[in-house]
Design a protein around this motif. Sequence first.
Motif, short mmCIF file in Angstrom:
data_model
loop_
_atom_site.label_atom_id
_atom_site.label_comp_id
_atom_site.label_asym_id
_atom_site.label_seq_id
_atom_site.Cartn_x
_atom_site.Cartn_y
_atom_site.Cartn_z
N VAL A 18 0.84 -1.20 0.00
CA VAL A 18 0.00 0.00 0.00
C VAL A 18 0.88 1.25 0.00
O VAL A 18 0.68 2.17 -0.79
CB VAL A 18 -0.96 0.01 1.22
N LYS A 19 1.88 1.24 0.89
CA LYS A 19 2.77 2.40 0.98
C LYS A 19 3.42 2.70 -0.36
O LYS A 19 3.43 3.82 -0.83
CB LYS A 19 3.88 2.14 2.01
N VAL A 22 0.86 3.93 -3.03
CA VAL A 22 0.41 5.29 -2.75
C VAL A 22 1.50 6.31 -3.10
O VAL A 22 1.27 7.32 -3.75
CB VAL A 22 0.00 5.42 -1.27
N MET A 23 2.74 5.99 -2.69
CA MET A 23 3.84 6.92 -2.97
C MET A 23 4.10 7.04 -4.47
O MET A 23 4.34 8.12 -4.98
CB MET A 23 5.11 6.47 -2.25
N GLN A 24 4.05 5.89 -5.16
CA GLN A 24 4.26 5.90 -6.60
C GLN A 24 3.23 6.77 -7.31
O GLN A 24 3.56 7.58 -8.16
CB GLN A 24 4.16 4.48 -7.15
N GLU A 25 1.96 6.58 -6.90
CA GLU A 25 0.89 7.35 -7.54
C GLU A 25 1.02 8.83 -7.25
O GLU A 25 0.84 9.66 -8.14
CB GLU A 25 -0.48 6.85 -7.07
N ARG B 7 -8.66 5.12 1.62
CA ARG B 7 -9.21 4.08 2.49
C ARG B 7 -8.08 3.11 2.89
O ARG B 7 -7.96 2.75 4.06
CB ARG B 7 -10.34 3.32 1.78
N ALA B 8 -7.25 2.75 1.91
CA ALA B 8 -6.14 1.83 2.19
C ALA B 8 -5.18 2.44 3.21
O ALA B 8 -4.73 1.77 4.13
CB ALA B 8 -5.39 1.49 0.90
N ILE B 9 -4.90 3.73 3.05
CA ILE B 9 -3.99 4.40 3.99
C ILE B 9 -4.58 4.41 5.40
O ILE B 9 -3.87 4.16 6.37
CB ILE B 9 -3.71 5.85 3.53
N ALA B 15 2.62 3.86 12.46
CA ALA B 15 3.99 4.16 12.00
C ALA B 15 4.03 4.36 10.48
O ALA B 15 4.68 5.28 9.98
CB ALA B 15 4.94 3.04 12.41
N SER B 16 3.33 3.50 9.75
CA SER B 16 3.31 3.62 8.30
C SER B 16 2.61 4.89 7.85
O SER B 16 3.04 5.53 6.89
CB SER B 16 2.59 2.42 7.67
#
Lengths: 90, 88
Positions: A18-19, A22-25, B7-9, B15-16
């Motif tokens: 997910v990280k 999200v960062m890529q987008e 929503r995913a975030i 921490a993430s």
Amino acid sequence: MAFFGKDSEASSTQTQDVKQRVMQEAAQELAVADVTELINNMTKVCYDLCFPNPGPILTSADSKCTEQCSKKFMAAWNIISQTYASRLRQ
Amino acid sequence: MSSADLRAISQLDEASRKDIAQWVENEMAQAKLRSTIHNFTEICFRKCVTSIGTQTLAKTEELCLQNCLNRFLDTNSAIVKLIQEQNK
């Protein structure tokens, strides 16, 4: 912000996915905004310089001017960026 | 960013989420800096490059661009100072 919503935890590989996604987008969106701003500014400036009296057809001189202007504009961008960086260091 | 991403975030551990928030803050600062440079380039190119005919900048144009930016920034700090003094 919607970022800080509820706190149900995902597994750590899912978290990394997910990280990363999200960062890529987000990075992609910022890069598009950046190049759009460059193109818009360059178009305005070079149009004004190369077409003081726009004619009915695009001549080869017009195209040449546009090409040279865009190259000069990029060179100017680099100089402004270097000058600004050294100014910020002062 | 899509609402699915948001929503995913929101389902990530704290921490993430903090990592992402920090990263976003960083990226936004860089984007703002680049946007400022775009703006300065437009202002100074208009002032310093008045004719096209080559694809490289003349030495005088390069110097003009440097002076243009430095004096623009001087103008900005002078105005900030004046406004601050007025508000004392």
